[in-house]
Scaffold this active site. Structure first.
Site, PDB file in Angstrom:
ATOM      1  N   ALA A   1      22.246  58.938  11.213  1.00 57.27           N
ATOM      2  CA  ALA A   1      22.800  58.536  12.517  1.00 57.27           C
ATOM      3  C   ALA A   1      24.322  58.525  12.451  1.00 57.27           C
ATOM      4  O   ALA A   1      24.907  58.030  11.475  1.00 57.27           O
ATOM      5  CB  ALA A   1      22.286  57.158  12.900  1.00 57.27           C
ATOM      6  N   LYS A   2      24.945  59.077  13.490  1.00 54.19           N
ATOM      7  CA  LYS A   2      26.419  59.073  13.562  1.00 54.19           C
ATOM      8  C   LYS A   2      26.861  57.967  14.507  1.00 54.19           C
ATOM      9  O   LYS A   2      26.371  57.872  15.639  1.00 54.19           O
ATOM     10  CB  LYS A   2      26.923  60.406  14.124  1.00 54.19           C
ATOM     11  N   ILE A   3      27.800  57.181  14.036  1.00 53.40           N
ATOM     12  CA  ILE A   3      28.314  56.042  14.816  1.00 53.40           C
ATOM     13  C   ILE A   3      29.836  56.140  14.847  1.00 53.40           C
ATOM     14  O   ILE A   3      30.452  56.469  13.830  1.00 53.40           O
ATOM     15  CB  ILE A   3      27.834  54.726  14.141  1.00 53.40           C
TER      16      ILE A   3
END
Ligand code: E4P
Length: 231
Positions: free
Chosen positions: A83-85
């Site tokens: 997941a990219k945050i």
């Protein structure tokens, strides 16, 4: 250095994967929007192409709760999804919680060594400094990457440095010289890494010299068969 392709375009990913040197894919909301199809389907199809490679899927919520929810959702789609945050205060809160749970997080939109230091302390799996976008503001993206690498080495941080927003082969080569773990690049840059005019020129010369002597040299292999005279 691992090579990631910075695209959500399936044809480009298939092409790059055919060389056997592709280690993953990074997408972002802009790249995903270009493909005009449901995000989950797109990510799953990319996972199918890159097989064991990592596929980065970015959250779009900007608040803590929303980021947690979306990060849990995207990583549930496939074991290879990270997941990219984004690098915001809420993003770092979400990162700390998720990394303690063992969820792999790539922190994106990183532009300074201090941001990268925070990201590593909070346990990110990847940190993504954007070199090209720094260059666009007259700041030296490679210099920022060098400082990040120095800090990470000094403390032996486990977070992998994913050099992002790479615009040309020199970005890739310089990042590799610094030991950046990963470089993510558009297909156009990936293709450029293969090329050298002397390779093309050398090949033309070999082909024309061979052609001139073909009658004597014969064939190396018959199309679809054994070499002439072989048993
Ligand atoms: C990385 O994950 C980003 O998607 C990307 O590298 C951004 O690059 P750009 O500046 O070319 O849009």
């Amino acid at each position: 250095m691992k090579f990631f392709l910075d695209t959500a375009n399936l044809e480009e990913i298939r092409q790059a994967a055919s060389f056997g040197i592709l280690d993953g894919v990074t997408t972002n909301p802009t790249l995903a929007a270009k493909e005009k199809r449901p995000f989950r389907d797109l990510i799953l199809e990319i996972c199918g192409i890159v097989k064991d490679g990592v596929v980065n899927a970015e959250v779009v919520s900007s608040n803590y709760e929303g980021m947690l929810r979306e990060a849990h959702e995207v990583v549930s789609w496939h074991p290879n999804v990270v997941a990219k945050i984004p690098m915001t205060p809420d993003g770092v809160r979400a990162l700390s919680k998720l990394s303690r749970e063992g969820v792999r997080i790539n922190v994106t939109l990183v532009f300074s060594p201090s941001q990268a230091l925070i990201v590593a302390k909070a346990g990110a799996y990847f940190v993504s400094p954007f070199l090209g976008r720094l260059d666009d503001t007259s700041q030296d993206g490679l210099a920022v990457l060098r400082e990040i690498m120095e800090i990470y080495r000094a403390y032996d941080f486990k977070t992998q440095v994913l050099a992002a927003s790479l615009r040309h082969p020199l970005h890739v080569v310089e990042a590799a010289k610094m030991g950046a773990h990963i470089g993510t690049m558009p297909y156009k840059v990936f293709e450029m890494l293969f090329k050298h005019p002397l390779t093309d020129r050398g090949l033309e010369l070999f082909a024309s010299d061979w052609e001139k002597a073909r009658a004597t040299l014969g064939e190396i292999a018959e199309p679809g068969g054994m070499r002439k005279g072989a048993h």
